[in-house]
Design a protein around this motif. Structure first.
Motif, PDB file in Angstrom:
ATOM      1  N   ASN B  54    -100.336 -34.715  14.385  1.00 33.75           N
ATOM      2  CA  ASN B  54     -99.265 -33.864  13.373  1.00 33.75           C
ATOM      3  C   ASN B  54     -98.331 -34.751  12.407  1.00 33.75           C
ATOM      4  N   THR B  55     -98.466 -35.684  12.447  1.00 32.50           N
ATOM      5  CA  THR B  55     -97.493 -36.836  11.513  1.00 32.50           C
ATOM      6  C   THR B  55     -97.756 -36.455  10.019  1.00 32.50           C
ATOM      7  N   ALA B  56     -96.746 -36.848   9.381  1.00 32.74           N
ATOM      8  CA  ALA B  56     -96.733 -36.341   7.897  1.00 32.74           C
ATOM      9  C   ALA B  56     -97.992 -36.828   7.340  1.00 32.74           C
ATOM     10  N   LEU B  97    -102.467 -25.601   9.102  1.00 34.75           N
ATOM     11  CA  LEU B  97    -102.583 -24.499   8.746  1.00 34.75           C
ATOM     12  C   LEU B  97    -103.879 -23.483   9.171  1.00 34.75           C
ATOM     13  N   SER B  98    -104.938 -24.331   9.457  1.00 34.73           N
ATOM     14  CA  SER B  98    -106.129 -23.996   9.869  1.00 34.73           C
ATOM     15  C   SER B  98    -106.164 -24.063  11.518  1.00 34.73           C
ATOM     16  N   MET B  99    -105.766 -25.228  11.830  1.00 35.26           N
ATOM     17  CA  MET B  99    -106.223 -25.343  13.272  1.00 35.26           C
ATOM     18  C   MET B  99    -105.435 -24.506  14.430  1.00 35.26           C
ATOM     19  N   PRO B 100    -104.476 -23.663  14.420  1.00 39.73           N
ATOM     20  CA  PRO B 100    -104.159 -22.968  15.296  1.00 39.73           C
ATOM     21  C   PRO B 100    -105.248 -21.643  15.204  1.00 39.73           C
ATOM     22  N   SER B 519     -94.983 -27.313  16.329  1.00 39.93           N
ATOM     23  CA  SER B 519     -94.842 -28.791  16.165  1.00 39.93           C
ATOM     24  C   SER B 519     -96.108 -29.316  15.551  1.00 39.93           C
ATOM     25  N   LYS B 520     -97.151 -28.585  15.900  1.00 38.95           N
ATOM     26  CA  LYS B 520     -98.503 -29.012  15.109  1.00 38.95           C
ATOM     27  C   LYS B 520     -98.691 -28.531  13.869  1.00 38.95           C
ATOM     28  N   MET B 521     -97.980 -27.524  13.210  1.00 40.44           N
ATOM     29  CA  MET B 521     -98.342 -27.345  11.994  1.00 40.44           C
ATOM     30  C   MET B 521     -96.958 -27.491  11.106  1.00 40.44           C
TER      31      MET B 521
END
Lengths: 499, 534
Positions: B54-56, B97-100, B519-521
């Motif tokens: 989840n880093t930039a 945006l898609s992982m969750p 945190s993940k997105m």
């Protein structure tokens, strides 16, 4: 008379030189004669001899066409016919349709059980096939007329081949009368064009210059008359009235054939004819002499609207498919507006898929009719339970006809829309936008009527289970075609790299 | 490792083929095959979640090299003559945006499979179609090539038609074809926009016309003078082409969401669909609409999106209020929940329209939260319906006395849905509303009254959920079916607990630790906001 003498040796050389490019057609002629003779003398020994011979003839003709696929284009027989890459592709498509037709006839109970046997059907097919090949290649007005008539006469015979009841006779009669009127109009148009220009050769520069010298109205009328003959072959609105009756009345294999092969040739002919009015090097039909954009655009829109809305009200499956094929033809017209390579590619790809799905659809309809006696959509109730495999295949074919993924019908539809978009981009004419919109909306409408079949087969239960006869090879043949529809979706390059 | 998304997508398809091949005598095993598949998918998606960077520098959104688990295989190359070459790739990849949605899909599919125990007829077809649908849904969330995206998007329709039509309620034929036609109407026009887009966009690396969605997001890749070029904005019949394309795409996805007034298929489809399909419809299909708006509409046409944000916000508010008022008026429990979905998805649209970090984060969380909660609600309705074949609210009273555990689950689901603090929906709706509220100061897109009107929706949802709770579960037990129903209305069994506990846990977990999703997105949302605000 003496003027022609120096020309004789040239003509002979030209003709002999052309024969090399004419091999597939020569094979067809030989096959035609062999089939007639063996039908007379050999059928009592082997009932299927004509079937086998016809199949071999078609395979050889197809193979010969295939090997010459990448040869350069050539004008043959003193400009009567013109052979190029595109014409060979059309010929291959027709060949595929004929081969499927022959197999279809082989496993069709109604035709196999007629008193006259199927020998004549096969010889007529080869003659029609020859006519279609000539139609695809014709570059001369006289050749156009001859080949169209050759196909028409053969088709009348095919439609009435096993006419046992009034409906079938009516279909054949309607077809012959309507066809005769349309070809008479076409011939009149051709004679006018000849009178205006003094030449029958479409490639002759004096053809265009002759037309330009005439009043707009006169040559416009003559061209519209020629287009009437072509529109009849394509069953475009407003010359579509024959098709639902003929499709319903004709033996199902013939219907399947008529809805594919003559349409392919009709499109090829239309392209050949329109090509003349295409000024060199400028894209888009809007720039040509006659404003075809509005005429063809209106015809395409009308065909899509009438074909698709007509199909909604049909209960007979074959009639429904007839109307839907009018819609498909209108849809295919959209590819002609670009009048460039990408448009023809889209058209040929669409046609290839259309041959596969239409043949598969009619085979399945015929299989169901033979096994259960049901001709109507209402009668398909609960069939999903009894003939699940066949109905599942049918659903895939119908999805493909609608143009939805995951079938090649979607890829084909996508390419056609691309071509139409390109045409719109080039010309920006509102009628093209209207046509694209009609194409999109007719997709939604077509889903509605195509899906009446799975709705009956899967969503409804029948009160009493229908009597079902055993499976015939048609089931497996059509399922193979279904497999092709999915294969060409995943690997469209298998087909596209030939184009 | 690099093929992990393909495995996730095509695993159910393989399972469907196995089910098709197995003889019907294995009928009772099919559901275990389907269940096993969804469990494997869930494990894989949890694995993806845990390893998600989840880093930039892995934000994704409009930079292809920042996407994770990227798979790229060239698929179709076609020379189109005068236009140039066409390039279609098999391109998969995920970002924040898609992982969750991958985890949500696996979870909802698992619950839906457990709910499929009630299906008794034609099991082979049912599970094969269910798994095909599974493939299509995961495919939509992973596809980054527009052609591929469209194929998966359309592929969802077909299994759904048969799943609603063959195993649905009395008016199933009508509901199934209505759903199909509605969605197809939206997507056919979407196809036209896709074609216009690939004419306009060129891959700078190869010079081919491309379907790559990520390349479509960069205005520099548009050909000069092409129809969707943002520099020379061309018009189609007098309207800006980019705005028109945005509207067409938005309508296609808004039908899926659904946004009032395009929602009318939803109550019919939900009411007629069997329980597992209702769960998938509410839990996943509606999210495909929301995801499409983020990934396609806003990302490719940000200029048009910003200029129509006010209208989108308005549609969101209308959906919230109209859906809630309709839910209040329903007498059928399943219809009530269907309308509550319309209302809750309105928050998603409102959050997205605000174009603020809070709003978009809230919209994303709302989609995840509502995915779990609506699956739970439909599962609960399905339990009652399966037992007594009735779901009229007025026919039940005092259920708490005879089904105490069931009532606990219903209370969790209801309170979570109406936005009680401590549950996921509270966090999600709060963030959406904060986004809408601050929008006026941050970017001036949405006026404050939209946030206030939206919060009215929370009030209304409290009203209809609490009123239903009071009518059906409290008071003396009085049932329409009398003693017969009393016997049949047994409490929650073990299988149902397996389905309900993870969903309840998700609602609580996200309510207390929304950071698990945020945190993940977060970096992706920031990149998204930065991209659309230019």
């Amino acid at each position: 008379m003496n003027d022609f003498i120096p020309g004789i040796s040239y003509s002979i050389d030209n003709t002999l030189g052309s024969l090399g490019f004419f091999l597939p057609e020569i094979v067809l002629v030989i096959g035609f004669l062999v089939v007639i003779i063996s039908d007379l003398f050999l059928t009592h020994k082997n009932k299927q001899i004509c079937f086998i011979l016809t199949l071999i003839t078609l395979l050889i003709a197809g193979f010969l066409s295939f090997t010459s696929l990448n040869s350069v284009s050539a004008s043959l027989f003193g400009g009567m016919i013109r052979l190029d890459h595109q014409a060979i592709l059309f010929k291959l498509l027709i060949c595929a349709a004929s081969i499927l037709f022959v197999l279809f006839v082989r496993f069709n109970k109604a035709l196999q059980s007629t008193g006259k046997g199927t020998g004549d059907m096969h010889s007529i097919l080869l003659a029609v096939h020859l006519g279609l090949s000539l139609m695809v290649m014709s570059a001369n007005l006289l050749m156009i007329y001859l080949s169209v008539e050759m196909v028409s006469v053969g088709s009348y015979l095919m439609v009435g081949y096993s006419s046992r009841n009034a409906k079938q006779s009516e279909a054949a009669m309607k077809y012959a009368l309507f066809g005769a009127v349309c070809s008479a109009i076409m011939l009149y148009g051709i004679s006018l064009l000849y009178g205006f220009t003094g030449t029958l050769d479409l490639g002759d520069p004096s053809f265009i210059s002759g037309i330009l010298a005439i009043q707009d109205f006169s040559w416009g009328l003559a061209i519209v008359m020629v287009l009437v003959g072509i529109a009849f072959k394509l069953s475009l609105v407003p010359f579509h009235f024959w098709s639902p009756d003929v499709y319903e009345g004709a033996p199902t294999p013939v219907t399947a054939f008529l809805s594919t092969a003559p349409k392919i040739a009709g499109f090829a002919l239309l392209i050949n004819f329109l090509w003349v009015f295409q000024p060199m090097g400028v894209g888009g039909l809007s720039n040509s002499l006659f404003n075809f954009n509005s005429v063809l655009g209106a015809v395409a829109i009308l065909s899509m609207v009438i074909g698709n809305f007509g199909a909604i009200w049909q209960n007979n499956v074959k009639r429904m498919l007839a109307y839907s094929s009018i819609g498909h033809t209108g849809f295919m017209l959209m590819t002609l507006f670009v009048f460039s390579e990408s448009g023809f590619k889209a058209l040929i790809f669409y046609m290839a898929i259309y041959v596969i799905m239409n043949m598969a659809a009619f085979m399945m309809v015929d299989e169901i009719e033979e096994r259960s006696g049901q001709k109507d959509i209402d009668g398909y109730k609960g069939f999903g339970k009894y003939i699940g495999l066949l109905m599942t295949g049918m659903v895939i074919v119908l999805i493909s006809l609608t143009g939805l993924p995951p079938t090649a019908g979607f890829t084909a539809k996508f390419l056609v829309f691309s071509a139409a978009w390109e045409a719109f981009k080039l010309s920006g004419s509102p009628i093209l936008m209207a046509m694209i919109m009609t194409g999109a909306i007719s997709t939604v409408i077509s889903l509605f009527y195509y899906f009446k079949i799975p709705m009956n087969a899967f969503l409804r239960d029948s009160e009493s289970p229908s009597v079902l006869l055993p499976v015939t090879p048609k089931t497996y043949l059509s399922l193979f075609l279904v497999f092709l529809l999915i294969l060409f979706m995943i690997f469209p390059s298998l087909l596209l790299r030939l184009l | 490792m690099s093929y992990i998304l393909s495995i996730l997508i095509f695993l159910p398809l393989a399972a469907a083929l196995i089910i098709m091949i197995l003889p019907t005598s294995f009928r009772e095993r099919f559901k275990y095959i389907a269940l096993g598949t969804t469990i494997i998918q869930f494990i894989i998606s949890v694995f993806i979640y845990l390893n998600f960077n989840n880093t930039a520098s892995f934000a994704g959104v409009n930079k292809e090299n920042q996407f994770q688990l990227l798979e790229k295989v060239s698929w179709i190359r076609l020379d189109l003559g005068s236009i140039g070459k066409l390039e279609i790739d098999y391109l998969l990849g995920i970002d924040g945006l898609s992982m969750p949605f991958l985890i949500l899909s696996a979870l909802v599919m698992f619950v839906a499979t457990l709910a499929s125990w009630e299906i008794k007829t034609n099991l082979k077809a049912f599970f094969a179609l269910l798994l095909l649908l599974n493939t299509a849904i995961i495919g939509v969330f992973c596809a980054l090539d527009f052609f591929l995206f469209y194929i998966f998007y359309e592929l969802m329709l077909l299994p759904l038609y048969f799943l609603i039509g063959m195993w649905g309620g009395v008016r199933r034929e009508y509901a199934a074809i209505k759903f199909f036609l509605y969605t197809l109407f939206g997507s056919v026009f979407m196809l036209l926009v896709i074609i216009g887009l690939y004419f306009s966009v060129v891959n700078p690396a190869t010079g081919n016309h491309t379907f790559n969605m990520i390349l479509m997001m960069d205005p520099a890749n548009y050909l000069d003078g092409s129809i969707f070029s943002s520099i020379t904005d061309q018009g189609i019949l007098g309207i800006s082409a980019r705005l028109l394309a945005f509207i067409v795409l938005f309508v296609a996805f808004a039908i899926k969401v659904p946004v009032v007034p395009l929602h009318t298929w939803l109550p019919d489809a939900h009411v007629e669909a069997p329980t597992p399909i209702s769960i998938i419809l509410a839990g996943l299909l509606l999210k495909v609409g929301g995801y499409g708006i983020l990934r396609v509409c806003f990302s490719i046409f940000p200029d048009a999106a910003l200029s129509s944000a006010w209208w989108l916000g308005l549609l969101g508010v209308i959906s919230i209020i109209y859906g809630a008022l309709n839910a209040l008026a329903q007498t059928d429990l399943k219809r009530l929940i269907a309308y509550s979905s319309v209302s809750h998805m309105g928050f998603v649209l409102l959050g997205i329209a605000s174009c603020t970090t809070e709003g978009v984060s809230g919209a994303m969380l709302q989609m995840i939260s509502h995915g779990g909660l609506s699956a739970m609600l439909f599962f609960l309705v399905g339990m009652i319906y399966q037992r007594v074949h009735d779901r009229e609210i007025a026919n039940f009273r005092g259920l708490a006395l005879i089904m105490p555990q069931f009532t606990v689950f219903v209370m969790i689901a209801f309170f979570a849905s109406l936005g009680l603090p401590g549950f996921s929906a509270f966090m999600a709706e709060a963030f959406s509303l904060i986004g809408a509220f601050t929008s006026q100061d941050v970017n001036g897109l949405l006026p404050r009254w939209m946030a206030i009107a939206g919060s009215l929706g929370i009030l209304l949802s409290a009203a209809y959920f609490l009123w239903t709770l009071q009518r059906m579960f409290f008071g003396q037990t009085r049932l329409k079916g009398g003693d017969e129903w009393l016997v049949r209305l047994t409490d929650v069994n073990l299988r149902e607990k397996f389905a309900l506990i993870p969903l309840a846990a998700l609602a609580l977990l996200l309510g207390i630790f929304p950071g698990l999703v945020f945190s993940k997105m977060n970096t992706s949302v920031l990149a998204f906001i930065q991209m659309i605000s230019g």
